[in-house]
Motif scaffolding. Structure first.
Motif, mmCIF file in Angstrom:
data_model
loop_
_atom_site.group_PDB
_atom_site.id
_atom_site.type_symbol
_atom_site.label_atom_id
_atom_site.label_comp_id
_atom_site.label_asym_id
_atom_site.label_seq_id
_atom_site.Cartn_x
_atom_site.Cartn_y
_atom_site.Cartn_z
ATOM 1 N N PHE A 1 44.264 61.966 135.782
ATOM 2 C CA PHE A 1 43.702 63.196 136.336
ATOM 3 C C PHE A 1 42.259 63.006 136.790
ATOM 4 C CE2 PHE A 1 47.078 65.083 133.561
ATOM 5 C CZ PHE A 1 47.907 65.412 134.618
ATOM 6 N N ASN A 2 41.487 62.232 136.027
ATOM 7 C CA ASN A 2 40.121 61.965 136.461
ATOM 8 C C ASN A 2 40.107 61.177 137.761
ATOM 9 O OD1 ASN A 2 38.105 63.167 134.846
ATOM 10 N ND2 ASN A 2 38.691 61.835 133.149
ATOM 11 N N ASN B 1 40.970 63.429 140.614
ATOM 12 C CA ASN B 1 39.828 64.289 140.879
ATOM 13 C C ASN B 1 38.751 63.526 141.646
ATOM 14 O OD1 ASN B 1 38.717 66.957 140.440
ATOM 15 N ND2 ASN B 1 37.181 65.946 139.161
ATOM 16 N N LEU C 1 39.760 63.073 145.261
ATOM 17 C CA LEU C 1 39.492 64.320 145.987
ATOM 18 C C LEU C 1 37.995 64.479 146.238
ATOM 19 C CD1 LEU C 1 41.984 66.639 144.088
ATOM 20 C CD2 LEU C 1 42.107 65.979 146.494
ATOM 21 N N GLY C 2 37.201 64.002 145.293
ATOM 22 C CA GLY C 2 35.754 64.125 145.430
ATOM 23 C C GLY C 2 35.174 63.298 146.544
ATOM 24 N N ARG D 1 36.261 63.753 151.502
ATOM 25 C CA ARG D 1 35.581 64.251 152.708
ATOM 26 C C ARG D 1 34.461 63.320 153.140
ATOM 27 N NH1 ARG D 1 35.412 70.790 151.456
ATOM 28 N NH2 ARG D 1 37.466 70.800 150.487
ATOM 29 N N ARG E 1 35.133 56.160 139.951
ATOM 30 C CA ARG E 1 34.627 57.237 139.107
ATOM 31 C C ARG E 1 33.272 56.899 138.519
ATOM 32 N NH1 ARG E 1 36.770 58.958 134.361
ATOM 33 N NH2 ARG E 1 37.683 56.993 133.718
ATOM 34 N N ARG F 1 27.993 52.068 136.634
ATOM 35 C CA ARG F 1 28.002 52.066 135.166
ATOM 36 C C ARG F 1 28.985 51.024 134.644
ATOM 37 N NH1 ARG F 1 29.529 58.061 133.998
ATOM 38 N NH2 ARG F 1 29.725 57.377 131.850
ATOM 39 N N GLU G 1 32.516 54.576 129.168
ATOM 40 C CA GLU G 1 32.373 56.005 129.462
ATOM 41 C C GLU G 1 31.350 56.712 128.561
ATOM 42 O OE1 GLU G 1 35.861 58.362 130.123
ATOM 43 O OE2 GLU G 1 36.835 56.768 131.227
ATOM 44 N N PRO G 2 31.309 56.433 127.246
ATOM 45 C CA PRO G 2 30.342 57.157 126.422
ATOM 46 C C PRO G 2 28.911 56.623 126.554
ATOM 47 C CG PRO G 2 32.103 56.146 125.098
ATOM 48 C CD PRO G 2 32.144 55.535 126.446
ATOM 49 N N ASP H 1 29.430 63.648 134.414
ATOM 50 C CA ASP H 1 28.863 62.301 134.501
ATOM 51 C C ASP H 1 29.414 61.524 135.686
ATOM 52 O OD1 ASP H 1 31.311 62.359 133.098
ATOM 53 O OD2 ASP H 1 30.964 60.335 132.352
ATOM 54 N N GLU H 2 30.480 62.005 136.318
ATOM 55 C CA GLU H 2 31.043 61.282 137.454
ATOM 56 C C GLU H 2 30.604 61.937 138.757
ATOM 57 O OE1 GLU H 2 35.233 61.091 136.864
ATOM 58 O OE2 GLU H 2 35.008 60.348 134.808
ATOM 59 N N PRO I 1 31.663 61.619 141.885
ATOM 60 C CA PRO I 1 32.702 62.215 142.739
ATOM 61 C C PRO I 1 33.177 63.573 142.213
ATOM 62 C CG PRO I 1 33.252 59.937 142.197
ATOM 63 C CD PRO I 1 32.092 60.313 141.354
ATOM 64 N N ALA I 2 33.188 63.733 140.890
ATOM 65 C CA ALA I 2 33.620 65.014 140.323
ATOM 66 C C ALA I 2 32.627 66.113 140.680
ATOM 67 C CB ALA I 2 33.759 64.888 138.808
ATOM 68 N N SER J 1 30.660 66.109 143.363
ATOM 69 C CA SER J 1 30.743 66.424 144.794
ATOM 70 C C SER J 1 32.017 67.210 145.102
ATOM 71 C CB SER J 1 30.642 65.151 145.652
ATOM 72 O OG SER J 1 31.734 64.317 145.411
ATOM 73 N N ARG J 2 33.067 66.945 144.337
ATOM 74 C CA ARG J 2 34.283 67.746 144.492
ATOM 75 C C ARG J 2 33.989 69.225 144.228
ATOM 76 N NH1 ARG J 2 39.138 69.084 146.475
ATOM 77 N NH2 ARG J 2 40.560 69.964 144.953
ATOM 78 N N ASN K 1 32.009 70.661 147.108
ATOM 79 C CA ASN K 1 32.883 70.902 148.269
ATOM 80 C C ASN K 1 33.627 72.217 148.105
ATOM 81 O OD1 ASN K 1 32.197 68.508 149.445
ATOM 82 N ND2 ASN K 1 33.988 67.381 148.715
ATOM 83 N N LEU K 2 34.211 72.390 146.927
ATOM 84 C CA LEU K 2 35.020 73.595 146.701
ATOM 85 C C LEU K 2 34.156 74.845 146.744
ATOM 86 C CD1 LEU K 2 37.424 72.369 143.875
ATOM 87 C CD2 LEU K 2 37.873 72.547 146.313
ATOM 88 N N ARG L 1 33.780 65.559 128.413
ATOM 89 C CA ARG L 1 33.492 64.190 127.963
ATOM 90 C C ARG L 1 32.364 63.608 128.781
ATOM 91 N NH1 ARG L 1 35.999 59.551 125.354
ATOM 92 N NH2 ARG L 1 35.544 58.053 126.973
ATOM 93 N N PRO M 1 28.558 61.007 128.392
ATOM 94 C CA PRO M 1 27.731 60.222 127.475
ATOM 95 C C PRO M 1 26.532 61.038 126.986
ATOM 96 C CG PRO M 1 27.515 59.416 129.731
ATOM 97 C CD PRO M 1 28.544 60.496 129.749
ATOM 98 N N ARG M 2 25.850 60.507 126.001
ATOM 99 C CA ARG M 2 24.625 61.084 125.411
ATOM 100 C C ARG M 2 24.857 62.447 124.777
ATOM 101 N NH1 ARG M 2 19.015 60.656 128.054
ATOM 102 N NH2 ARG M 2 19.854 61.801 129.834
ATOM 103 N N ALA N 1 39.667 66.947 132.250
ATOM 104 C CA ALA N 1 40.804 66.296 132.898
ATOM 105 C C ALA N 1 42.037 66.431 132.019
ATOM 106 C CB ALA N 1 40.502 64.824 133.142
ATOM 107 N N TYR N 2 41.863 66.141 130.750
ATOM 108 C CA TYR N 2 43.012 66.145 129.861
ATOM 109 C C TYR N 2 42.505 66.110 128.448
ATOM 110 C CZ TYR N 2 47.507 64.964 127.864
ATOM 111 O OH TYR N 2 48.665 64.975 127.135
ATOM 112 N N LYS O 1 40.942 69.398 135.756
ATOM 113 C CA LYS O 1 40.783 68.469 136.877
ATOM 114 C C LYS O 1 42.142 67.915 137.248
ATOM 115 C CE LYS O 1 36.246 66.654 135.566
ATOM 116 N NZ LYS O 1 35.546 65.434 135.153
ATOM 117 N N PRO O 2 42.498 67.704 138.479
ATOM 118 C CA PRO O 2 41.673 68.024 139.646
ATOM 119 C C PRO O 2 41.543 69.536 139.826
ATOM 120 C CG PRO O 2 43.543 66.599 140.231
ATOM 121 C CD PRO O 2 43.754 67.057 138.831
#
Lengths: 339, 259
Positions: free
Chosen positions: A160-161, A164, A167-168, A171, A218, A222, A256-257, B11-12, B14-15, B17-18, B21-22, B61, B63-64, B88-89, B107-108
């Motif tokens: 799912f990430n 997402n 999709l991000g 564009r 994603r 990093r 990730e963390p 933290d991502e 693209p997420a 910017s998604r 966009n929306l 989720r 970091p920090r 996301a899950y 997400k999405p």
């Protein structure tokens, strides 16, 4: 890990299964009949003698089975060899108990007290060996089913990430989005194919690279990856989907963390007849508890598949030192046919 | 319609910017303005400072400082922004959000769902208590970090390092082994959030249970008639100070120390 893979140890039947009872009763009666025939001097006495013997053997067998059914859960919790010993002991006890109980009914026979116990124990041994053989005959099917069930599954979190993220960037960078969807499709094609055969390490490496490329979408900079695969035999056969879940763990728990960038190292090498695989990721000092549960499940999955494919010739070990978490796998080098 | 002022934390890139966009897509029917964008909870707290925020879109989720912890800090703001979690899950967290009727997006993220959620919080945001309850369900034991401001800078104090909280006139101070930090919250609020780890020993003082090393007669207690019961003070691990126990709290404190 021996309990996961009871090869070489006897498998006990289910003592509450009606089928088990029927088989045991039939077999015991057959053995009694053989005993009577061996002893008999003529055909005339056989039915009476058999009836007399059955009068002791039947209740003893049923009594023993009842007792075994009652302690079934405890037997299952024991390791196989002592459990088999308990079964034999129960049979012997039941034999002796009923022989003693019913002795007054047939005063003609005077046998030593251990006689019934000995024959009951012998019958129990024969039956256990037979059940074990029968279980082994079915084993390949069981193994196959287990392999199917164990086929590594991708984390929904990742799917799912990733979607997402695609999709991000759709564009701003349609080409990157296209490439990511292609990679995702290929990853899922491998995940969904029949994963019951060993695959060459080179295929696993290609899959891992694709996966890492998706994660980079994603996580950006990093995620740093270092491959050390110069001495790696690309034709070595390994269980399918072994590398990717381990790298996914490394990214999920190690990168990730992390606030900044972190490095995952993947080292593959051959040493004599062995293939060595090591995957390492940074560890956070304040590691959360949730970290380990999912990780252990993935490791248990891979460990079991290694056992199914390589028996005891493969090992999987983990350790954590100097701020890095390492998973090490060793398996025998089996070159696949050049394709 | 005034534009909703948003805080976006993920933290991502693209997420994020998604989401932007929306938000552009639905701007016609629901005007919004991204006031602050951050890559994790700490950055969000630093950047948000005194910026006015109506709604926070918070990834879980990170970091920090993760989204749950960030939501706890945000709900201490006045006025507290409405919090919409994005994940996301995470079945466990989603269940907690459902139970507490806290807003969340999966997400999405879809434009229609985002618009629905924003419209809902504009009219009836989940109460701060609901967000706190959901946070407690996902991560029991209160915040991991406490926020202290010092000369305009935000300092984060690990809650696990705090030996005691003391209320003094206007402020509450948190004492760690090294030093004291000024907090802008009430002792009562801290007591309810950290009830499992801290013990009230005085009207103005909460002590970390595992920091208590022992107790002794309080020599500094005001002189009292001979007949009065002795006053007690707690000895703490790591610091030399003694903390007086009030007469009213002593029976409870003693019962817990004797366990």
């Amino acid at each position: 890990m021996a309990s996961l893979f009871p090869a070489g140890s006897p498998r006990l039947p289910d003592f509450r299964n009606l089928g088990t009872w029927l088989r045991v009763l039939l077999a015991v009666n057959a053995m009694a009949l053989v005993a009577v025939l061996v002893r008999a001097r003529g055909w005339a006495g056989v039915p009476a003698e058999f009836a007399q013997l059955a009068a002791v053997v039947e209740p003893a067998t049923l009594g023993g089975l009842l007792l075994l059914g009652a302690i079934r859960a405890r037997l299952a919790a024991m390791s196989p060899a002592p459990a088999a010993a308990v079964v034999v002991a129960v049979a012997a006890l039941a034999g002796m108990a009923f022989a003693a109980l019913l002795a007054p009914l047939s005063p003609a026979q005077s046998q030593p007290w251990w006689h019934a116990g000995f024959w009951a124990a012998l019958a129990a041994c024969i039956l256990l060996a037979w059940f074990d053989l029968a279980a082994r005959a079915h084993a390949p099917a069981v193994t196959e089913a287990r392999l199917m069930a164990l086929t590594a599954r991708i984390r929904p979190h990742f799917l799912f990430n990733s979607l997402n993220a695609v999709l991000g960037v759709m564009r701003a960078d349609p080409r990157r989005a296209e490439q990511a969807l292609e990679e995702l499709a290929e990853l899922f094609r491998v995940l969904m194919q029949d994963n019951r055969e060993l695959v060459p390490l080179s295929a696993e490496i290609a899959l891992a690279r694709q996966y890492l490329d998706l994660e980079r979408l994603r996580l950006g900079d990093r995620l740093q990856v270092r491959w050390a695969i110069d001495t790696c035999p690309p034709d070595a056969l390994v269980p399918p989907l072994m590398l990717q879940p381990l790298i996914e763990n490394a990214v999920y728990h190690g990168i990730e963390p992390l606030a900044g960038a972190g490095e995952v190292t993947i080292a593959l090498a051959r040493r004599q007849g062995r293939v060595l695989i090591e995957i390492a990721n940074p560890v956070l000092e304040a590691g959360g508890g949730d970290h380990h549960a999912g990780n252990r499940m993935a490791l248990a999955n891979i460990r079991e598949r290694l056992l199914l494919f390589f028996d005891l010739e493969a090992t999987l070990a983990t350790d954590s030192a100097d701020g890095r978490y390492r998973v090490r796998i060793e398996l025998p080098y089996r070159p696949g046919a050049p394709s | 319609m005034t534009a909703l002022r948003l805080l976006i934390v993920d933290d991502e890139a693209p997420a994020r910017s998604r989401l932007r966009n929306l938000l552009d897509d639905i701007a016609g029917e629901l005007p919004t303005a991204v006031a602050v964008e951050a890559a994790d909870g700490i950055e969000a707290l630093e950047k948000a400072g005194d910026v006015a925020i109506d709604v926070a879109l918070v990834d879980i989720r990170m970091p920090r400082m993760d989204g749950i912890e960030l939501a706890r800090h945000l709900s201490a703001r006045d006025p507290a922004p409405a919090v919409i979690f994005v994940t996301a899950y995470d079945q466990y967290a989603v269940k907690a959000f459902e139970l507490s009727a806290v807003d969340y997006l999966l997400k999405p993220v879809k434009a229609t769902r985002l618009a629905d959620a924003l419209r809902k919080v504009r009219h009836a945001p989940s109460p701060v208590a609901a967000v706190q309850a959901a946070a407690e369900a996902v991560q029991p034991g209160g915040r991991r970090q406490l926020r202290s401001s010092e000369r305009g800078k935000v300092l984060l104090v690990p809650a696990a390092d705090v030996l005691y909280f003391k209320a003094e006139l206007k402020y509450v101070t948190a004492r760690t082994r090294e030093r004291e930090f000024l907090l802008e919250e009430s002792l009562a609020q801290l007591e309810s959030e950290f009830a499992a780890r801290f013990l009230r020993i005085h009207r103005n003082c909460l002590v970390a249970r595992d920091a208590i090393a022992g107790f002794e007669h309080d020599h500094e207690a005001p002189n009292e008639p001979e007949s009065a019961e002795p006053r007690w003070a707690l000895i703490l691990r790591g610091v030399a100070e003694r903390l007086p126990v009030s007469r009213r709290q002593w029976p409870q404190v003693k019962a817990i120390l004797n366990q």
